[in-house]
Design a protein around this motif. Structure first.
Motif, short mmCIF file in Angstrom:
data_model
loop_
_atom_site.label_atom_id
_atom_site.label_comp_id
_atom_site.label_asym_id
_atom_site.label_seq_id
_atom_site.Cartn_x
_atom_site.Cartn_y
_atom_site.Cartn_z
N LEU A 35 0.83 -1.21 0.00
CA LEU A 35 0.00 0.00 0.00
C LEU A 35 0.86 1.26 0.00
O LEU A 35 0.54 2.25 -0.67
N VAL A 36 1.97 1.22 0.76
CA VAL A 36 2.89 2.36 0.76
C VAL A 36 3.49 2.58 -0.62
O VAL A 36 3.59 3.71 -1.11
N GLY A 39 0.93 4.17 -2.81
CA GLY A 39 0.83 5.60 -2.52
C GLY A 39 2.00 6.38 -3.12
O GLY A 39 1.80 7.47 -3.69
N ILE A 42 1.44 6.80 -6.84
CA ILE A 42 0.47 7.87 -7.14
C ILE A 42 1.12 9.23 -7.03
O ILE A 42 0.94 10.11 -7.88
N LEU A 43 1.93 9.43 -5.98
CA LEU A 43 2.60 10.72 -5.80
C LEU A 43 3.60 11.00 -6.92
O LEU A 43 3.67 12.12 -7.44
#
Length: 356
Positions: A35-36, A39, A42-43
């Motif tokens: 999940l990290v 994320g 996405i960034l």
């Protein structure tokens, strides 16, 4: 002196429940790490849309990202930055997963996606399209690149499984090296005899995301999607094959089918990535080692992490190339070489490169 008997809960603390608890904790940590990584992807994708040779404030970028108004900023973002970011996502996923697949199939920690001649096959397709057919655009020769990658992969697999013998890792590597040498000689001869083709080919061979539009994305999307699904589906079989072909067969794995499907997935993934962006080095070689360093040797997790970490590296390298090369840019294939080589050397020094 009497000793009180242990209760069932006390026995479970050091009994079979303890390994199960540790496995559950490890799986939870790996899932959290995934999940990290998602994320972070996405960034970095947002950074790919925001950062460029033309300075556009983040607020303006965010506004026209969702509500294009026909302004110059909207055109830059929707026609140039979004396509190259999406392409970087697909190409990164393809290179990371094909690298992990190659290393698992050949049980060779130094294998990369081009080991089966896929990259040189794609390059040969581009050389033929430019030198003999006069193709001059990425969309024009992307199909030739993919066809070259497919033909080279099939030839390598047929040579590696000639006779009654199944394709083994050693035979595939030797066949890949032979086909690569022949294709390299052919490409060099054609390009040396045709300066015009060489001048055009050199811009493709450095590896770049710039100058590609969504049409290229639509071309490679089905191939990358099918390759990703096949790779993820093969993960349990690859775990069994990591212990050797005989153990894999004892566990019920069809070794020939697994290798054939794995080679087909590598052809789809690496062929599509190379056709769209040119040969980009070190991503498929280094990223699977980073994934194994983080989650161990379970191919289910290695493939999942490689699918996210590779586009993070590729899009990040593309953004970095725009920053350090402003007002121009440095092509992403050059940046990944500078980033990937030290990363790979650091991993080599930190731990032994093993597959188990």
């Amino acid at each position: 002196m009497s000793v009180e008997p242990q209760t069932a809960s006390e026995k479970g603390a050091d009994g079979p429940a303890a390994p199960s608890s540790r496995r559950a904790t490890a799986a939870a940590l790996r899932g959290l790490g995934l999940l990290v990584a998602l994320g972070a992807l996405i960034l970095i994708a947002l950074a790919g849309v925001w950062v460029g040779t033309r300075d556009i404030p983040f607020t303006a970028t965010w506004s026209v990202l969702w509500r294009p108004d026909g302004s110059e900023a909207a055109v830059i973002i929707h026609d140039y930055r979004i396509p190259r970011t999406v392409l970087g996502l697909l190409v990164g996923m393809a290179l990371g997963m094909s690298g992990a697949l190659m290393q698992a199939l050949t049980r060779n920690p130094l294998a990369d996606p081009g080991l089966l001649g896929v990259s040189l096959g794609a390059s040969t397709g581009v050389v033929v399209a430019i030198a003999f057919l006069g193709m001059g655009t990425v969309l024009g020769y992307v199909w030739f690149a993919f066809a070259g990658a497919a033909i080279a992969s099939v030839v390598v697999y047929l040579l590696g499984s000639s006779g009654r013998t199944l394709a083994t890792p050693d035979r595939l590597v030797v066949a890949g090296a032979a086909v690569t040498a022949v294709l390299y000689a052919f490409n060099s001869a054609v390009l040396l005899l045709d300066p015009r083709a060489f001048d055009q080919f050199r811009f493709w061979t450095v590896g770049a995301l710039a100058g590609r539009n969504l049409d290229v994305v639509y071309v490679i999307l089905p191939f990358v999607g099918v390759g990703v699904l096949i790779a993820l589906g093969l993960a349990p079989s690859l775990n069994a094959l990591a212990m050797g072909d005989q153990v894999g067969r004892a566990l019920g794995v069809d070794v020939g089918r697994t290798r054939a499907l794995g080679a087909f997935a590598v052809m789809l993934l690496c062929g599509a990535a190379t056709a769209a962006a040119g040969p980009i080095g070190f991503v498929g070689l280094a990223v699977p080692h980073v994934a194994r360093f983080m989650v161990g040797s379970d191919q289910r997790w290695v493939l999942a992490y490689s699918m996210l970490l590779a586009p993070i590296l590729l899009i990040g390298a593309d953004v970095l190339g725009r920053v350090i090369g402003a007002p121009g840019e440095v092509q992403v294939g050059i940046i990944t070489a500078f980033l990937g080589a030290p990363l790979f050397l650091a991993l080599c020094r930190r731990r032994k490169l093993v597959m188990l």
